[in-house]
Design an enzyme around this catalytic site. Structure first.
Site, PDB file in Angstrom:
ATOM      1  N   ASP A  13       0.846  -1.204   0.000  1.00 17.73           N
ATOM      2  CA  ASP A  13       0.000   0.000   0.000  1.00 17.73           C
ATOM      3  C   ASP A  13       0.874   1.246   0.000  1.00 17.73           C
ATOM      4  O   ASP A  13       1.719   1.431   0.903  1.00 17.73           O
ATOM      5  CB  ASP A  13      -0.902   0.017   1.244  1.00 17.73           C
ATOM      6  CG  ASP A  13      -2.006  -1.035   1.187  1.00 17.73           C
ATOM      7  OD1 ASP A  13      -2.129  -1.724   0.139  1.00 17.73           O
ATOM      8  OD2 ASP A  13      -2.748  -1.144   2.171  1.00 17.73           O
ATOM      9  N   LYS A  40      -6.396  -7.162   0.634  1.00 15.62           N
ATOM     10  CA  LYS A  40      -7.486  -7.656   1.489  1.00 15.62           C
ATOM     11  C   LYS A  40      -7.172  -9.023   2.093  1.00 15.62           C
ATOM     12  O   LYS A  40      -7.489  -9.290   3.247  1.00 15.62           O
ATOM     13  CB  LYS A  40      -8.794  -7.697   0.692  1.00 15.62           C
ATOM     14  CG  LYS A  40      -9.246  -6.303   0.280  1.00 15.62           C
ATOM     15  CD  LYS A  40     -10.604  -6.298  -0.343  1.00 15.62           C
ATOM     16  CE  LYS A  40     -10.898  -4.918  -0.951  1.00 15.62           C
ATOM     17  NZ  LYS A  40     -10.776  -3.812   0.004  1.00 15.62           N
ATOM     18  N   ASN A 183     -20.986  -4.450   2.167  1.00 14.69           N
ATOM     19  CA  ASN A 183     -21.735  -3.280   2.605  1.00 14.69           C
ATOM     20  C   ASN A 183     -22.936  -3.162   1.655  1.00 14.69           C
ATOM     21  O   ASN A 183     -23.099  -3.982   0.743  1.00 14.69           O
ATOM     22  CB  ASN A 183     -20.861  -2.012   2.642  1.00 14.69           C
ATOM     23  CG  ASN A 183     -20.259  -1.690   1.285  1.00 14.69           C
ATOM     24  OD1 ASN A 183     -20.853  -1.982   0.240  1.00 14.69           O
ATOM     25  ND2 ASN A 183     -19.081  -1.081   1.280  1.00 14.69           N
ATOM     26  N   ASP A 239      -7.907   6.460  10.014  1.00 16.11           N
ATOM     27  CA  ASP A 239      -7.795   5.893   8.664  1.00 16.11           C
ATOM     28  C   ASP A 239      -8.686   4.647   8.609  1.00 16.11           C
ATOM     29  O   ASP A 239      -8.450   3.684   9.341  1.00 16.11           O
ATOM     30  CB  ASP A 239      -6.317   5.518   8.405  1.00 16.11           C
ATOM     31  CG  ASP A 239      -6.101   4.872   7.054  1.00 16.11           C
ATOM     32  OD1 ASP A 239      -7.058   4.802   6.258  1.00 16.11           O
ATOM     33  OD2 ASP A 239      -4.969   4.417   6.799  1.00 16.11           O
ATOM     34  N   GLY A 244     -12.843  -3.149   7.042  1.00 17.05           N
ATOM     35  CA  GLY A 244     -13.625  -4.294   6.560  1.00 17.05           C
ATOM     36  C   GLY A 244     -12.839  -5.589   6.712  1.00 17.05           C
ATOM     37  O   GLY A 244     -13.403  -6.638   7.058  1.00 17.05           O
ATOM     38  N   ASP A 245     -11.544  -5.524   6.456  1.00 14.88           N
ATOM     39  CA  ASP A 245     -10.714  -6.736   6.577  1.00 14.88           C
ATOM     40  C   ASP A 245     -10.667  -7.208   8.028  1.00 14.88           C
ATOM     41  O   ASP A 245     -10.760  -8.406   8.307  1.00 14.88           O
ATOM     42  CB  ASP A 245      -9.294  -6.450   6.070  1.00 14.88           C
ATOM     43  CG  ASP A 245      -9.302  -6.056   4.601  1.00 14.88           C
ATOM     44  OD1 ASP A 245     -10.180  -6.555   3.872  1.00 14.88           O
ATOM     45  OD2 ASP A 245      -8.453  -5.243   4.193  1.00 14.88           O
TER      46      ASP A 245
HETATM   47  O1  RIB Z   1      -9.154  -3.417   2.293  1.00 18.97           O
HETATM   48  C1  RIB Z   1      -8.032  -2.583   2.297  1.00 18.97           C
HETATM   49  C2  RIB Z   1      -7.056  -3.015   1.253  1.00 18.97           C
HETATM   50  O2  RIB Z   1      -7.637  -2.824  -0.011  1.00 18.97           O
HETATM   51  C3  RIB Z   1      -5.782  -2.219   1.220  1.00 18.97           C
HETATM   52  O3  RIB Z   1      -4.785  -2.724   2.085  1.00 18.97           O
HETATM   53  C4  RIB Z   1      -5.375  -2.258  -0.235  1.00 18.97           C
HETATM   54  O4  RIB Z   1      -4.274  -3.055  -0.484  1.00 18.97           O
HETATM   55  C5  RIB Z   1      -6.619  -2.766  -0.969  1.00 18.97           C
HETATM   56  O5  RIB Z   1      -6.441  -4.044  -1.398  1.00 18.97           O
END
Ligand code: RIB
Length: 298
Positions: A13, A40, A183, A239, A244-245
């Site tokens: 990222d 993700k 969502n 942030d 979601g992850d």
């Molecule tokens: O869900 C967040 C992720 O989405 C980030 O880390 C980015 O890499 C994208 O895949």
């Protein structure tokens, strides 16, 4: 100990923090830049490992400068990498992220993630058969998502499908999922419905159980056919990347405690995740989740 298999993307990222998002064609001076590990799949693997699960990752990196640090980052968190492929002559996945006022905008270049094949999942079918649950998202080829659903379903291992980024999927695939975790916007796309439709109605129309995330408002789920709302936890948002992850990982880790408890813990874990910069920056350990649950009895 809960044993999870995560099938999904691994990204570097590239994060720019700015006061606001630039308009098209505008150049803006940002405040800060950092490169952090994401994707993700990788994020869900790390969040689950921090919450105490034994986690095995099925994914792919390239042979560029990002590949080794991305793998080391996962290994340091205790994620098993036996099924992470190294693809030759290929870049690793990247995500260019702008963060402004706690919100984000993301452009993902899949790189090696686009080369994760059904064959790679099939090679890990014994591992999948021994897992308590499988997590899969949609930053990998759809045929690989399908293979994951079929292989897990054939072995009666529950799959949580996090349909992000959303695309329409065959209803038959969705029936193979134990839960889907979209969502409202993602659920509408998935079902080919109007995003303005009432989300409770969309949940009813899905062919499998839905745990619907509502950001700061928490999540909705159905229990004995009744819709239930788990309110969100009140935190200072730095942030929202990775919330979601974290939610999905916690849901999988705590599912054995029953759906209402798992959703409550998932909302708490997701809330904590947004209090620090970077997708994995705020992902909590169990004691932090317990402390938030004790502080805010929502
Ligand atoms: O869900 C967040 C992720 O989405 C980030 O880390 C980015 O890499 C994208 O895949």
């Amino acid at each position: 100990m809960t044993r999870l298999v995560v099938v999904g993307s691994i990204n570097m990222d590239l994060v720019t923090v700015a006061k606001r998002f630039p308009s098209p064609g505008e150049t803006l001076l940002g405040e800060r830049f950092l490169s952090v590990h994401g994707g993700k799949g990788g994020n869900q693997a790390v969040a689950a490992a921090r919450l105490g699960a034994e986690v095995h990752m099925i994914g792919a990196v390239g042979d560029d400068a990002f590949a080794q640090p991305l793998c080391e980052g996962l290994a340091t968190e205790g994620v098993a990498l036996t099924h992470v492929e190294r693809i030759a002559n290929c870049s690793s996945g990247t995500a260019s992220i702008t963060v402004a006022g706690g919100e984000n905008e993301i452009v993902v270049v899949p790189g090696a993630n686009a080369r994760l094949q059904p064959l790679h999942v099939a090679k890990a079918q014994h591992l999948i058969g021994s897992a308590n649950a499988v997590l899969v998202q949609m930053e990998i080829p759809l045929e690989t998502v399908e293979a994951t659903l079929r292989i897990a379903h054939a072995q009666q291992v529950p799959v949580i499908l996090n349909p992000a980024p959303a695309q329409p999927l065959p209803m038959e695939w969705l029936r193979l999922a134990h839960y889907i975790t979209p969502n409202q916007h993602e659920l509408a796309i998935l079902l080919g419905a109007d995003p303005a439709d009432d989300f409770r109605d969309l949940m009813r129309r899905a062919p499998c159980p839905v745990v619907l995330t509502r950001g700061a408002e928490g999540a909705w789920f159905r229990e004995e056919d009744e819709p239930h709302h788990q309110p969100g936890f009140d935190v200072e948002v730095v942030d929202s990347t990775g919330a979601g992850d974290t939610f999905n990982a916690a849901l999988a880790v705590f599912l054995h405690e029953g759906l209402p408890i798992a959703v409550r813990k998932a909302c708490a874990a997701a809330a904590l995740s947004v209090t620090r910069l970077g997708a994995r920056g705020g992902m909590p350990h169990p004691a932090e989740v317990d402390a938030l649950l004790a502080r805010q009895r929502v």
